[in-house]
Design a protein around this motif. Sequence first.
Motif, PDB file in Angstrom:
ATOM      1  N   PRO A  95       0.838  -1.203   0.000  1.00 43.78           N
ATOM      2  CA  PRO A  95       0.000   0.000   0.000  1.00 43.78           C
ATOM      3  C   PRO A  95       0.873   1.253   0.000  1.00 43.78           C
ATOM      4  N   GLY A  96       0.410   2.262  -0.729  1.00 45.92           N
ATOM      5  CA  GLY A  96       1.147   3.520  -0.783  1.00 45.92           C
ATOM      6  C   GLY A  96       2.122   3.600  -1.936  1.00 45.92           C
ATOM      7  N   THR A  97       2.246   2.530  -2.709  1.00 45.11           N
ATOM      8  CA  THR A  97       3.146   2.539  -3.862  1.00 45.11           C
ATOM      9  C   THR A  97       2.348   2.277  -5.131  1.00 45.11           C
ATOM     10  N   TYR A 128      -0.610   0.444 -11.781  1.00 48.00           N
ATOM     11  CA  TYR A 128      -0.962  -0.476 -10.697  1.00 48.00           C
ATOM     12  C   TYR A 128      -0.897   0.279  -9.375  1.00 48.00           C
ATOM     13  N   VAL A 129      -1.935   0.110  -8.557  1.00 51.18           N
ATOM     14  CA  VAL A 129      -1.986   0.720  -7.234  1.00 51.18           C
ATOM     15  C   VAL A 129      -1.801  -0.395  -6.213  1.00 51.18           C
ATOM     16  N   GLY A 130      -0.771  -0.285  -5.395  1.00 50.68           N
ATOM     17  CA  GLY A 130      -0.470  -1.327  -4.414  1.00 50.68           C
ATOM     18  C   GLY A 130      -1.537  -1.438  -3.331  1.00 50.68           C
ATOM     19  N   ILE A 131      -1.983  -2.677  -3.099  1.00 46.07           N
ATOM     20  CA  ILE A 131      -2.945  -2.936  -2.017  1.00 46.07           C
ATOM     21  C   ILE A 131      -2.407  -3.965  -1.029  1.00 46.07           C
ATOM     22  N   GLY A 132      -1.225  -4.515  -1.298  1.00 45.15           N
ATOM     23  CA  GLY A 132      -0.629  -5.486  -0.397  1.00 45.15           C
ATOM     24  C   GLY A 132      -1.344  -6.823  -0.396  1.00 45.15           C
ATOM     25  N   ARG A 133      -0.731  -7.772   0.249  1.00 37.85           N
ATOM     26  CA  ARG A 133      -1.281  -9.131   0.368  1.00 37.85           C
ATOM     27  C   ARG A 133      -2.145  -9.243   1.617  1.00 37.85           C
ATOM     28  N   ASP A 142     -11.814 -11.601   0.579  1.00 39.45           N
ATOM     29  CA  ASP A 142     -12.124 -10.693   1.689  1.00 39.45           C
ATOM     30  C   ASP A 142     -11.173  -9.502   1.710  1.00 39.45           C
ATOM     31  N   HIS A 143      -9.919  -9.742   1.365  1.00 41.99           N
ATOM     32  CA  HIS A 143      -8.919  -8.667   1.353  1.00 41.99           C
ATOM     33  C   HIS A 143      -9.252  -7.611   0.304  1.00 41.99           C
ATOM     34  N   VAL A 144      -9.473  -8.044  -0.939  1.00 42.88           N
ATOM     35  CA  VAL A 144      -9.670  -7.066  -2.010  1.00 42.88           C
ATOM     36  C   VAL A 144     -11.030  -6.376  -1.935  1.00 42.88           C
ATOM     37  N   LEU A 145     -12.013  -7.030  -1.324  1.00 43.17           N
ATOM     38  CA  LEU A 145     -13.355  -6.439  -1.268  1.00 43.17           C
ATOM     39  C   LEU A 145     -13.644  -5.717   0.042  1.00 43.17           C
ATOM     40  N   SER A 146     -12.597  -5.450   0.814  1.00 43.39           N
ATOM     41  CA  SER A 146     -12.806  -4.707   2.058  1.00 43.39           C
ATOM     42  C   SER A 146     -12.151  -3.333   1.958  1.00 43.39           C
ATOM     43  N   LEU A 147     -12.583  -2.433   2.832  1.00 48.18           N
ATOM     44  CA  LEU A 147     -12.001  -1.100   2.893  1.00 48.18           C
ATOM     45  C   LEU A 147     -10.603  -1.194   3.470  1.00 48.18           C
ATOM     46  N   ASP A 148      -9.719  -0.345   3.033  1.00 45.70           N
ATOM     47  CA  ASP A 148      -8.354  -0.349   3.536  1.00 45.70           C
ATOM     48  C   ASP A 148      -8.196   0.775   4.548  1.00 45.70           C
ATOM     49  N   SER A 149      -7.959   0.420   5.795  1.00 49.61           N
ATOM     50  CA  SER A 149      -7.813   1.436   6.839  1.00 49.61           C
ATOM     51  C   SER A 149      -6.375   1.947   6.951  1.00 49.61           C
ATOM     52  N   PRO A 151      -3.404   4.142   6.278  1.00 52.93           N
ATOM     53  CA  PRO A 151      -3.297   5.492   5.707  1.00 52.93           C
ATOM     54  C   PRO A 151      -2.502   5.529   4.404  1.00 52.93           C
ATOM     55  N   LEU A 152      -1.649   4.531   4.195  1.00 48.46           N
ATOM     56  CA  LEU A 152      -0.883   4.492   2.952  1.00 48.46           C
ATOM     57  C   LEU A 152      -1.775   4.201   1.742  1.00 48.46           C
ATOM     58  N   ALA A 153      -2.923   3.575   1.970  1.00 50.47           N
ATOM     59  CA  ALA A 153      -3.821   3.248   0.858  1.00 50.47           C
ATOM     60  C   ALA A 153      -4.247   4.513   0.127  1.00 50.47           C
ATOM     61  N   ARG A 154      -4.601   5.540   0.866  1.00 52.46           N
ATOM     62  CA  ARG A 154      -5.007   6.816   0.260  1.00 52.46           C
ATOM     63  C   ARG A 154      -3.839   7.431  -0.512  1.00 52.46           C
ATOM     64  N   LYS A 155      -2.621   7.285   0.021  1.00 53.42           N
ATOM     65  CA  LYS A 155      -1.433   7.804  -0.659  1.00 53.42           C
ATOM     66  C   LYS A 155      -1.268   7.139  -2.024  1.00 53.42           C
TER      67      LYS A 155
END
Length: 187
Positions: A95-97, A128-133, A142-149, A151-155
């Motif tokens: 996330p964040g990259t 590509y927007v990083g969302i991590g594993r 569940d990972h991809v369909l959930s909100l990312d809390s 703070p790097l996700a917004r970055k």
Amino acid sequence: MKLVLGLGNPGTKYEHTRHNVGFDVVSQCAAFFQVSLRKRCFHLYRQASVEVEGVGYTLVQPLTYMNESGKIASDFPDVSAQDMIVVCDQMDLPPGTIRVRKGGSSAGHNGLKSLISEFKGSGFIRIYVGIGRPGPGISVIDHVLSLDSDPLARKGVDLASKALVDLLQGKTLEEVAFAYNRRNSPQ
């Protein structure tokens, strides 16, 4: 005309989930250019048109589910894969990259797989927007369909939006890739 596709899933239950970062980036890009994404009757997508330095771009959010993103190809018969920029999530990036590149395989991403099949080519630019594993005990779905809390996700969404605007404003793929494909991406 060039096509800019932000991949995601339709419906409020998927808004701002990790899998919908493509929608978020295209929405931010539309806001930057002060245009509104609108759904037209009988079309499976929202769209807005912008012209930058004499080049026309159609910003699109397919309203099919992710694995059927390519179904919109029939509405854009004159657009080849070479004329597209696609924004989507990527679990192999933290996330964040972000990563900007051209061409390649679908790498198992069903949205990309659908686009490659329907547009008959893989030579499009990808952001590509990083969302991590997923963490221990969390399924990929569940990972991809959930909100990312995180703070790097917004970055990551903000960086991808800036990279997309840079591409539309005439910076080369190489310039944008050099600026954003680093761990310490610009703020």
